[in-house]
Scaffold this motif. Structure first.
Motif, short mmCIF file in Angstrom:
data_model
loop_
_atom_site.label_atom_id
_atom_site.label_comp_id
_atom_site.label_asym_id
_atom_site.label_seq_id
_atom_site.Cartn_x
_atom_site.Cartn_y
_atom_site.Cartn_z
N ILE A 158 -79.80 -16.31 31.37
CA ILE A 158 -80.16 -17.72 31.13
C ILE A 158 -80.94 -18.30 32.32
N PRO A 159 -80.43 -18.13 33.58
CA PRO A 159 -81.23 -18.65 34.72
C PRO A 159 -82.62 -18.03 34.79
N TYR A 160 -82.74 -16.75 34.44
CA TYR A 160 -84.06 -16.09 34.45
C TYR A 160 -84.99 -16.76 33.43
N PHE A 161 -84.45 -17.02 32.25
CA PHE A 161 -85.23 -17.67 31.18
C PHE A 161 -85.68 -19.06 31.65
N GLN A 162 -84.75 -19.78 32.29
CA GLN A 162 -85.09 -21.13 32.75
C GLN A 162 -86.15 -21.09 33.84
N LYS A 163 -86.07 -20.07 34.71
CA LYS A 163 -87.06 -19.96 35.79
C LYS A 163 -88.45 -19.64 35.24
N LYS A 164 -88.48 -18.89 34.16
CA LYS A 164 -89.76 -18.46 33.60
C LYS A 164 -90.48 -19.55 32.80
N HIS A 165 -89.76 -20.62 32.47
CA HIS A 165 -90.39 -21.69 31.69
C HIS A 165 -90.23 -23.01 32.43
N SER A 166 -91.31 -23.78 32.46
CA SER A 166 -91.19 -25.05 33.20
C SER A 166 -90.29 -26.02 32.44
N SER A 186 -87.25 -25.91 29.64
CA SER A 186 -86.42 -25.02 28.81
C SER A 186 -85.15 -25.71 28.36
N PHE A 187 -84.60 -25.17 27.28
CA PHE A 187 -83.37 -25.71 26.70
C PHE A 187 -82.50 -24.51 26.34
N ALA A 188 -81.37 -24.33 27.07
CA ALA A 188 -80.52 -23.16 26.81
C ALA A 188 -79.18 -23.61 26.26
N LEU A 189 -78.90 -23.20 25.03
CA LEU A 189 -77.62 -23.57 24.42
C LEU A 189 -76.67 -22.38 24.49
N PHE A 190 -75.51 -22.57 25.15
CA PHE A 190 -74.50 -21.51 25.23
C PHE A 190 -73.24 -22.01 24.54
N VAL A 191 -72.75 -21.26 23.56
CA VAL A 191 -71.53 -21.69 22.85
C VAL A 191 -70.54 -20.53 22.82
N GLU A 205 -74.33 -30.87 23.28
CA GLU A 205 -74.31 -32.07 24.13
C GLU A 205 -74.52 -31.70 25.58
N SER A 206 -73.85 -30.61 25.99
CA SER A 206 -73.98 -30.27 27.40
C SER A 206 -75.35 -29.67 27.70
N ALA A 207 -75.90 -28.86 26.77
CA ALA A 207 -77.25 -28.31 26.99
C ALA A 207 -78.27 -29.43 27.07
N PHE A 208 -78.11 -30.43 26.20
CA PHE A 208 -79.07 -31.53 26.14
C PHE A 208 -79.01 -32.34 27.43
N SER A 209 -77.78 -32.65 27.88
CA SER A 209 -77.66 -33.46 29.11
C SER A 209 -78.24 -32.72 30.29
N SER A 210 -78.07 -31.36 30.32
CA SER A 210 -78.59 -30.70 31.53
C SER A 210 -80.06 -30.30 31.41
N ALA A 211 -80.63 -30.40 30.21
CA ALA A 211 -82.04 -30.00 30.07
C ALA A 211 -83.00 -31.10 30.52
N PHE A 212 -82.50 -32.33 30.54
CA PHE A 212 -83.41 -33.44 30.84
C PHE A 212 -82.96 -34.21 32.07
N PRO A 213 -83.91 -34.77 32.81
CA PRO A 213 -83.53 -35.59 33.97
C PRO A 213 -82.72 -36.81 33.52
N ALA A 214 -81.69 -37.15 34.30
CA ALA A 214 -80.77 -38.22 33.90
C ALA A 214 -81.51 -39.51 33.54
N LYS A 215 -82.56 -39.84 34.29
CA LYS A 215 -83.20 -41.14 34.06
C LYS A 215 -83.90 -41.23 32.68
#
Ligand SMILES: Nc1ncnc2c1ncn2[C@@H]1O[C@H](COP(=O)(O)OP(=O)(O)OP(=O)(O)O)[C@@H](O)[C@H]1O
Ligand SMILES: [Mg+2]
Length: 375
Positions: A54-62, A64-69, A89-99
């Motif tokens: 998952i971290p590799y996938f996130q690093k490769k894309h500017s 990204s949205f990774a859902l782990f269940v 919910e948790s993937a969404f909150s961490s995929a976007f900047p809080a603001k």
């Protein structure tokens, strides 16, 4: 820090080998492949996917949205909806900047009655979907549609469903997942599990809804030499040495299961220093670990009936057993063939025992030694 860790997910530097699996998954998720990953218990599947792939996938894309269940022990369709909703919910909150979360929630999720609340101490936002109104979870089909139709249009998506085989006992679930997966043509997906016989019912039975879905990847046993090197590197901090034949004996004694090997190696490190480890040290350490874990095993066994325990003990003492319903075995435990086959199949489903070329045997090496010693 390098060490012998157990009861926890591992970071990359403490994952021994799995190079083949890592390469296939890393390349595959970039190519948007669908995987069905299977491997014995405690062989590093979740650690590798969660902490490396998952971290590799996130690093490769500017973006990204990774859902782990984790679907472990889901008991109903409602609990599947709930697990996927919580993961989302948790993937969404961490995929976007809080603001931007409030605005993006409106943009992507308006039909799901979203609520964003803020932690009073840290100020960080949390998303929750539709729970406040009617306490019912959102259908995972609806969530997958949003991922497919909205989120994946703006960012690279990766979906991981761990312990997927546990959906097998829920009527409808297989058909609904089939429907959901059919929509996700351009999204990489990893389905993982440790119960091979149930996974193959889901994916290999010709008439099952998910028949022939995805590409299989099985975690292989780690080569003796490679685990020897892993152990030696970590023994070095205590000035301990272990030669190859002894390291091989240690791995065999613990059925080559990484977690049990790590538990015993951690105990060896705790109790020895500046010496060469000999086979007797290994068995002393196993005894030592059993002493420390005895009450845990006793408590766990107390959930089984007397007959079930008797079958487990017989498997430990006389196993592997090729034919558990044979007359010899039936006599040993004074039971009927029907009781034994029901018990054996329920033990298999719970991963308490496993079946290999030699027959049925206890899956966890430490439980195996415990039953031999204390029963
Ligand atoms: N490749 C490995 N190298 C070192 N230790 C490992 C490795 N794989 C598994 N372990 C040990 O197993 C433990 C569990 O790892 P993890 O949860 O990633 O495995 P898993 O295959 O997902 O297990 P499960 O089937 O129970 O879900 C780790 O804490 C560690 O002790
Ligand atoms: Mg796991």
């Amino acid at each position: 820090m390098k060490g012998f860790f157990y009861d926890t997910l591992l970071d990359e530097e403490n994952i021994c080998n799995l190079e083949r699996e890592k390469k296939m998954l890393q390349q595959g998720v970039l190519q948007k492949k669908k995987f069905v990953v299977c491997g014995a218990r405690n062989t590093g599947k979740t650690s590798l996917v969660k902490n490396v792939v998952i971290p590799y996938f996130q690093k490769k894309h500017s973006k990204s949205f990774a859902l782990f269940v984790d679907l472990m022990e889901v008991k109903s369709l409602e609990s599947i909806h709930q697990r996927i909703q919580i993961g989302f919910e948790s993937a969404f909150s961490s995929a976007f900047p809080a603001k931007n979360l409030v605005a993006l929630t409106k943009q992507f999720l308006s039909q799901l009655r979203p609520e964003v609340s803020f932690d009073s101490l840290t100020g960080s936002p949390t998303l929750s979907l539709g729970i406040s109104r009617d306490k019912k979870s959102i259908s995972f089909l609806e969530i997958f549609t949003i991922i497919n139709k909205k989120i994946s249009k703006n960012m690279s998506v990766l979906l991981v469903l761990d312990e997927f085989q546990d959906i097998a006992l829920i009527p409808e679930a297989q058909g609904l997942f089939r429907q959901a997966f059919q929509e996700l043509r351009k999204i990489p997906l990893i389905l993982m599990g440790s119960k091979k016989h149930i996974l193959s019912q889901l994916f290999a039975k010709p008439n099952a809804p998910l028949a022939s879905f995805g590409e299989d990847l099985e975690f292989e046993k780690i080569a003796y030499e490679v685990y020897h090197q892993y152990i030696s590197e970590r023994f070095h901090f205590r000035k301990l040495k272990i030669d190859f034949p002894t390291a091989r004996e240690l791995q065999d004694a613990l059925f080559r299961i990484p977690e049990s090997i790590n538990i015993v190696c951690a105990d060896l490190c705790e109790n020895h220093e500046r010496k060469k480890i000999e086979p007797q040290d290994i068995f002393q350490s196993i005894d030592h670990v059993l002493e420390k874990r005895r009450s845990r095993f006793e408590e766990w066994l107390s959930h089984f009936s007397e007959k079930e325990e008797e079958i487990l003990v017989a498997l430990a003492k006389f196993g592997p057993i090729k034919h558990p319903t044979s007359q010899v075995f039936l006599k040993e435990i004074h039971s009927t063939a029907r009781t034994i086959s029901l018990t054996i199949s329920s033990f298999l489903d719970k991963s308490v025992i496993e079946r290999n070329e030699e027959g049925f045997c206890i899956a966890d090496p430490l439980l195996f030694y415990f039953l031999k010693k204390f029963r």
